[in-house]
Structures are given as structure tokens and as C-alpha cells.
Design a protein around this motif. Structure first.
Motif, PDB file in Angstrom:
ATOM      1  N   ILE A   1      16.416 -34.304  -8.415  1.00 47.05           N
ATOM      2  CA  ILE A   1      14.993 -34.657  -8.542  1.00 47.05           C
ATOM      3  C   ILE A   1      14.114 -33.478  -8.126  1.00 47.05           C
ATOM      4  CG2 ILE A   1      13.139 -36.123  -7.605  1.00 47.05           C
ATOM      5  CD1 ILE A   1      15.214 -38.405  -7.481  1.00 47.05           C
ATOM      6  N   VAL A   2      14.461 -32.864  -6.988  1.00 50.32           N
ATOM      7  CA  VAL A   2      13.704 -31.700  -6.492  1.00 50.32           C
ATOM      8  C   VAL A   2      13.721 -30.578  -7.529  1.00 50.32           C
ATOM      9  CG1 VAL A   2      13.646 -29.871  -4.738  1.00 50.32           C
ATOM     10  CG2 VAL A   2      14.051 -32.249  -4.050  1.00 50.32           C
ATOM     11  N   ALA A   3      14.922 -30.293  -8.071  1.00 50.94           N
ATOM     12  CA  ALA A   3      15.033 -29.232  -9.079  1.00 50.94           C
ATOM     13  C   ALA A   3      14.173 -29.543 -10.297  1.00 50.94           C
ATOM     14  CB  ALA A   3      16.501 -29.065  -9.488  1.00 50.94           C
ATOM     15  N   ALA A   4      14.198 -30.796 -10.737  1.00 52.42           N
ATOM     16  CA  ALA A   4      13.424 -31.197 -11.910  1.00 52.42           C
ATOM     17  C   ALA A   4      11.933 -31.000 -11.657  1.00 52.42           C
ATOM     18  CB  ALA A   4      13.714 -32.658 -12.251  1.00 52.42           C
ATOM     19  N   LEU A   5      11.456 -31.392 -10.466  1.00 50.86           N
ATOM     20  CA  LEU A   5      10.038 -31.240 -10.123  1.00 50.86           C
ATOM     21  C   LEU A   5       9.636 -29.770 -10.111  1.00 50.86           C
ATOM     22  CD1 LEU A   5       9.686 -33.961  -7.340  1.00 50.86           C
ATOM     23  CD2 LEU A   5       8.631 -33.997  -9.619  1.00 50.86           C
ATOM     24  N   ILE A   6      10.469 -28.933  -9.512  1.00 48.42           N
ATOM     25  CA  ILE A   6      10.146 -27.495  -9.454  1.00 48.42           C
ATOM     26  C   ILE A   6      10.085 -26.907 -10.861  1.00 48.42           C
ATOM     27  CG2 ILE A   6      11.014 -25.225  -8.699  1.00 48.42           C
ATOM     28  CD1 ILE A   6      11.906 -26.584  -6.110  1.00 48.42           C
ATOM     29  N   ILE A   7      11.041 -27.300 -11.716  1.00 47.07           N
ATOM     30  CA  ILE A   7      11.041 -26.789 -13.095  1.00 47.07           C
ATOM     31  C   ILE A   7       9.809 -27.278 -13.850  1.00 47.07           C
ATOM     32  CG2 ILE A   7      12.245 -26.954 -15.333  1.00 47.07           C
ATOM     33  CD1 ILE A   7      14.884 -26.862 -13.648  1.00 47.07           C
TER      34      ILE A   7
ATOM     35  N   GLN B   1      23.136 -15.626 -16.651  1.00 48.88           N
ATOM     36  CA  GLN B   1      22.587 -16.002 -17.961  1.00 48.88           C
ATOM     37  C   GLN B   1      21.803 -17.299 -17.815  1.00 48.88           C
ATOM     38  OE1 GLN B   1      26.327 -16.599 -19.811  1.00 48.88           O
ATOM     39  NE2 GLN B   1      26.692 -14.424 -20.256  1.00 48.88           N
ATOM     40  N   PRO B   2      20.526 -17.195 -17.387  1.00 47.91           N
ATOM     41  CA  PRO B   2      19.741 -18.425 -17.181  1.00 47.91           C
ATOM     42  C   PRO B   2      19.653 -19.256 -18.463  1.00 47.91           C
ATOM     43  CG  PRO B   2      18.619 -16.524 -16.255  1.00 47.91           C
ATOM     44  CD  PRO B   2      19.762 -15.991 -17.063  1.00 47.91           C
ATOM     45  N   GLN B   3      19.782 -20.566 -18.311  1.00 49.75           N
ATOM     46  CA  GLN B   3      19.720 -21.488 -19.446  1.00 49.75           C
ATOM     47  C   GLN B   3      18.394 -22.237 -19.423  1.00 49.75           C
ATOM     48  OE1 GLN B   3      22.487 -21.916 -21.503  1.00 49.75           O
ATOM     49  NE2 GLN B   3      23.686 -20.417 -20.345  1.00 49.75           N
ATOM     50  N   PRO B   4      17.852 -22.584 -20.602  1.00 50.43           N
ATOM     51  CA  PRO B   4      16.638 -23.402 -20.604  1.00 50.43           C
ATOM     52  C   PRO B   4      16.949 -24.818 -20.103  1.00 50.43           C
ATOM     53  CG  PRO B   4      17.495 -23.153 -22.826  1.00 50.43           C
ATOM     54  CD  PRO B   4      18.295 -22.242 -21.961  1.00 50.43           C
ATOM     55  N   VAL B   5      16.007 -25.385 -19.357  1.00 49.40           N
ATOM     56  CA  VAL B   5      16.205 -26.738 -18.815  1.00 49.40           C
ATOM     57  C   VAL B   5      14.973 -27.579 -19.117  1.00 49.40           C
ATOM     58  CG1 VAL B   5      16.589 -28.089 -16.720  1.00 49.40           C
ATOM     59  CG2 VAL B   5      17.639 -25.842 -16.936  1.00 49.40           C
ATOM     60  N   THR B   6      15.165 -28.790 -19.655  1.00 48.10           N
ATOM     61  CA  THR B   6      14.050 -29.703 -19.899  1.00 48.10           C
ATOM     62  C   THR B   6      13.768 -30.507 -18.637  1.00 48.10           C
ATOM     63  OG1 THR B   6      15.163 -30.001 -22.029  1.00 48.10           O
ATOM     64  CG2 THR B   6      13.172 -31.322 -21.638  1.00 48.10           C
ATOM     65  N   GLY B   7      12.684 -30.132 -17.953  1.00 50.03           N
ATOM     66  CA  GLY B   7      12.395 -30.763 -16.667  1.00 50.03           C
ATOM     67  C   GLY B   7      12.125 -32.257 -16.727  1.00 50.03           C
ATOM     68  N   GLY B   8      11.381 -32.683 -17.764  1.00 50.11           N
ATOM     69  CA  GLY B   8      10.971 -34.088 -17.841  1.00 50.11           C
ATOM     70  C   GLY B   8      12.151 -35.040 -17.959  1.00 50.11           C
ATOM     71  N   LEU B   9      13.027 -34.736 -18.932  1.00 49.12           N
ATOM     72  CA  LEU B   9      14.206 -35.572 -19.159  1.00 49.12           C
ATOM     73  C   LEU B   9      15.083 -35.564 -17.903  1.00 49.12           C
ATOM     74  CD1 LEU B   9      16.047 -37.212 -20.991  1.00 49.12           C
ATOM     75  CD2 LEU B   9      17.034 -35.070 -21.835  1.00 49.12           C
ATOM     76  N   MET B  10      15.216 -34.382 -17.306  1.00 41.35           N
ATOM     77  CA  MET B  10      16.033 -34.230 -16.116  1.00 41.35           C
ATOM     78  C   MET B  10      15.518 -35.130 -15.003  1.00 41.35           C
ATOM     79  SD  MET B  10      16.677 -30.705 -14.099  1.00 41.35           S
ATOM     80  CE  MET B  10      17.510 -30.686 -12.521  1.00 41.35           C
ATOM     81  N   LEU B  11      14.184 -35.167 -14.853  1.00 44.12           N
ATOM     82  CA  LEU B  11      13.581 -35.975 -13.788  1.00 44.12           C
ATOM     83  C   LEU B  11      13.889 -37.462 -13.979  1.00 44.12           C
ATOM     84  CD1 LEU B  11      11.800 -35.981 -11.271  1.00 44.12           C
ATOM     85  CD2 LEU B  11       9.813 -36.265 -12.740  1.00 44.12           C
ATOM     86  N   VAL B  12      13.707 -37.930 -15.212  1.00 50.83           N
ATOM     87  CA  VAL B  12      13.937 -39.356 -15.502  1.00 50.83           C
ATOM     88  C   VAL B  12      15.382 -39.754 -15.152  1.00 50.83           C
ATOM     89  CG1 VAL B  12      14.071 -41.081 -17.344  1.00 50.83           C
ATOM     90  CG2 VAL B  12      12.172 -39.444 -17.290  1.00 50.83           C
ATOM     91  N   ILE B  13      16.337 -38.944 -15.624  1.00 47.78           N
ATOM     92  CA  ILE B  13      17.753 -39.245 -15.386  1.00 47.78           C
ATOM     93  C   ILE B  13      18.074 -39.188 -13.889  1.00 47.78           C
ATOM     94  CG2 ILE B  13      20.133 -38.539 -15.855  1.00 47.78           C
ATOM     95  CD1 ILE B  13      19.071 -39.361 -18.416  1.00 47.78           C
ATOM     96  N   ALA B  14      17.529 -38.177 -13.203  1.00 47.84           N
ATOM     97  CA  ALA B  14      17.825 -38.002 -11.777  1.00 47.84           C
ATOM     98  C   ALA B  14      17.319 -39.193 -10.969  1.00 47.84           C
ATOM     99  CB  ALA B  14      17.221 -36.701 -11.261  1.00 47.84           C
ATOM    100  N   VAL B  15      16.108 -39.678 -11.307  1.00 48.32           N
ATOM    101  CA  VAL B  15      15.550 -40.832 -10.590  1.00 48.32           C
ATOM    102  C   VAL B  15      16.417 -42.073 -10.849  1.00 48.32           C
ATOM    103  CG1 VAL B  15      13.591 -42.423 -10.437  1.00 48.32           C
ATOM    104  CG2 VAL B  15      13.188 -39.955 -10.478  1.00 48.32           C
ATOM    105  N   ALA B  16      16.825 -42.260 -12.107  1.00 45.33           N
ATOM    106  CA  ALA B  16      17.693 -43.392 -12.445  1.00 45.33           C
ATOM    107  C   ALA B  16      19.010 -43.308 -11.665  1.00 45.33           C
ATOM    108  CB  ALA B  16      17.975 -43.409 -13.945  1.00 45.33           C
ATOM    109  N   GLY B  17      19.553 -42.098 -11.579  1.00 43.65           N
ATOM    110  CA  GLY B  17      20.798 -41.896 -10.824  1.00 43.65           C
ATOM    111  C   GLY B  17      20.630 -42.240  -9.359  1.00 43.65           C
ATOM    112  N   LEU B  18      19.485 -41.863  -8.795  1.00 45.65           N
ATOM    113  CA  LEU B  18      19.201 -42.161  -7.386  1.00 45.65           C
ATOM    114  C   LEU B  18      19.189 -43.669  -7.158  1.00 45.65           C
ATOM    115  CD1 LEU B  18      18.363 -41.058  -4.573  1.00 45.65           C
ATOM    116  CD2 LEU B  18      16.008 -41.350  -5.281  1.00 45.65           C
TER     117      LEU B  18
END
Length: 310
Positions: free
Chosen positions: A167-173, A111-128
Motif C-alpha cells: 500500500i505504501v509503495a502504491a501511494l508513493i508511486i 532495469q526499472p519497470q513501469p508500475v501502475t500505482g492505482g491498480l496496485m493500490l486497490v489490490i493491496a488494500v483488498a489483500g490487507l
């Protein structure tokens, strides 16, 4: 802050651990929020990882505290063993989190879920960035070979890779809109967690079972001691184990009656200290071959079994 090493047994370690703990805990909360808002499992996997990081750091902090408590009559080693137990519990928690993330990832393939790539990218970079900061904090403290600081640094390293995955996942999305990459990378992140958890589990379990430290081979130690010190004929009843980071040892040595008992004893202690870094050894010196039942722990007592008449 001039470059001073305050070796008040873990004072510097404590401050570094505390700083790393605060950074990790704050960003874990940010990643959970980000993961929920953007619908990203890879972020949640990374947050799960950060949760265990924070736990690892907390455990290491407590360990430093306990190590400073003086031994007493009930706990003659102090509470150093708590640190090992903590590392063990920590590893178990990592395994549980891994299973949960993988389970959710498999569900999301169906059951694929929608993902917001932009927000995900920002958070992932901050986490890194947060991970880089806490890794740097810990690595300045890694000259002390402390299992818990090492465990914590290991977590943070795995976590770095986790953030990179997110980060990679966010970029691909963002560029292709292909959302299944999110659960795929969350499984990869989990595999990393699993690897660090497994080695930690093995190491701490071995220590809890009173296993000998990996750097010390008891058979080789027996041979070396007999060869290196002329008066030593036989070494037996050897036990080596580890408490906190300290190797501890007991042994019986059969010796040719020496001219100076204490000098020979001193040479044996010195040898163990120089070649095996064992500072805490209890040496029983004997002039006759050891003949009692008590010479072989674990094999004594079996001759008494025939007394039990019913």
C-alpha cells in the motif's frame, strides 16, 4: 451460532483453518494477477507470502486431520509427527520464495519497470482486508497452543505487514511516480518473511531431532524430583522429547525401598504432571544404584570395539 466450544479435539480449529485457507487462496490469486497487470513486485512478494500462508494453512488442516487418527501398532503416537515435518517443509518453502523475490528486486534496480500505482493500490488494500479476516479467524483458535495454527497465524501477521508495504509503495508511486520504491519495499516484505521462516525452521528442526521442549530443563527436573520426594535418591537416564504438542518422558529413579511401591510411583507421576505438565512418563524404579551399561544411552557399546579382529 451461540458461543459453544466444541472441543472434539480440533473441530473448531478445523473450520477456522478451512475458512482462513479459502480466504487466503482466493486473494493470493488476485494478488498474483494484480502484480502481473500492474507490474508491481511488492504485490508479487506479498502474493508469494500468501502462497506460503495458504500452504501453512493447508498443512495445519492436514495436521488436524492426522491428529484425529488413532495410534496403531506401527505408529504408536498416531501421525502427530507429520505436523512438525509439515511446519519444517513450510519454513523451507518460505526461504526459497524470499530468495526469488530479492533476486528479482535487485534485477529491477538495474532495469526499472513501469508500475501502475492505482491498480496496485486497490489490490493491496483488498489483500490487507483478506489478511485481517484470516488473522481474526485464526486468532480465535489460538488458545490451543498448536505449532501449526501458530505458524499459520505468524504467516498471516507477516503478510499483514507485507500488504501494508505494498500500500505504501502504491501511494508513493501514485504521488511521486518514483518506481524504485516498489522493489525496495518488496525486499522489506521478504525480510519479514525470512524472520518468521527462520524461527519456524529452528523450532520444528529441534523437535524433529527429538530435542527437549524449551519449557523443560532435564537437569533441573532431576534436582527438583530428588529434593521434592524424600524417597528418591537419584534420577538418571532421563529423556524428554515432544510429539505434536505433547511432551513425553522416560526416566530411571533410584529410591529407598518404599512401603508402598505403587503409591510412590503415583506421587512421582503426579509431581511430573503438576510441575512439568508431563502426562506421558515412563518411570523405571530401582532399589540399587544403576550399574549396567544400559544406564547411559549413547555411551554404551564402546567397550565392545576391541572384538573386531580382521
Amino acid at each position: 451460532m451461540a458461543h459453544q466450544h466444541n472441543h472434539t479435539e480440533g473441530g473448531g480449529n478445523r473450520n477456522r483453518l478451512l475458512a482462513a485457507f479459502i480466504v487466503t487462496a482466493v486473494f493470493m490469486v488476485a494478488e498474483v494477477a494484480g502484480g502481473i497487470l500492474s507490474g508491481s513486485l511488492a504485490l508479487l512478494a506479498d502474493a508469494g507470502h500468501m502462497l506460503t500462508d495458504a500452504a501453512a494453512l493447508l498443512v495445519a488442516l492436514l495436521a488436524v486431520q492426522f491428529a484425529q487418527r488413532k495410534p496403531n501398532a506401527r505408529h504408536t503416537f498416531g501421525l502427530l509427527r507429520l505436523t512438525t515435518l509439515a511446519a519444517f517443509v513450510n519454513a523451507l518453502a518460505l526461504l526459497v520464495i524470499t530468495v526469488l523475490i530479492v533476486w528479482e528486486a535487485i534485477r529491477r534496480f538495474y532495469q526499472p519497470q513501469p508500475v501502475t500505482g492505482g491498480l496496485m493500490l486497490v489490490i493491496a488494500v483488498a489483500g490487507l482486508l483478506a489478511n485481517l479476516l484470516s488473522f481474526w479467524l485464526l486468532h480465535r483458535g489460538s488458545e490451543e497452543k498448536n505449532l501449526n495454527v501458530r505458524a499459520a497465524a505468524l504467516h498471516v501477521l507477516g503478510d499483514l505487514l507485507g500488504s501494508v508495504g505494498a500500500i505504501v509503495a502504491a501511494l508513493i508511486i501514485l504521488f511521486t511516480g518514483w518506481t524504485p520504491i516498489d522493489p525496495i519495499l518488496s525486499i522489506l516484505v521478504s525480510a519479514l518473511v525470512l524472520r518468521s521462516a527462520w524461527s519456524l525452521l529452528k523450532e520444528s528442526f529441534h523437535e524433529l531431532l527429538e530435542g527437549s521442549p524449551s519449557s523443560i530443563n532435564a537437569d533441573k527436573l532431576k534436582r527438583d524430583l530428588t529434593l521434592s520426594i524424600a524417597e528418591v535418591r537419584n534420577v538418571h537416564h532421563v529423556h524428554v522429547w515432544q510429539v505434536g504438542e505433547k511432551p513425553v518422558m522416560t526416566l530411571h529413579v533410584q529410591v529407598i525401598p518404599p512401603y508402598d511401591h505403587d503409591a510412590l510411583l503415583h506421587r512421582i507421576h503426579d509431581y511430573l504432571h503438576r510441575n512439568y505438565q508431563i502426562d506421558h512418563a515412563t518411570v523405571q524404579m530401582e532399589y540399587q544404584p544403576c550399574g549396567g551399561d544400559d544406564c547411559d544411552l549413547g555411551h554404551s557399546g564402546h567397550q565392545h570395539t576391541h572384538h573386531h579382529h580382521h
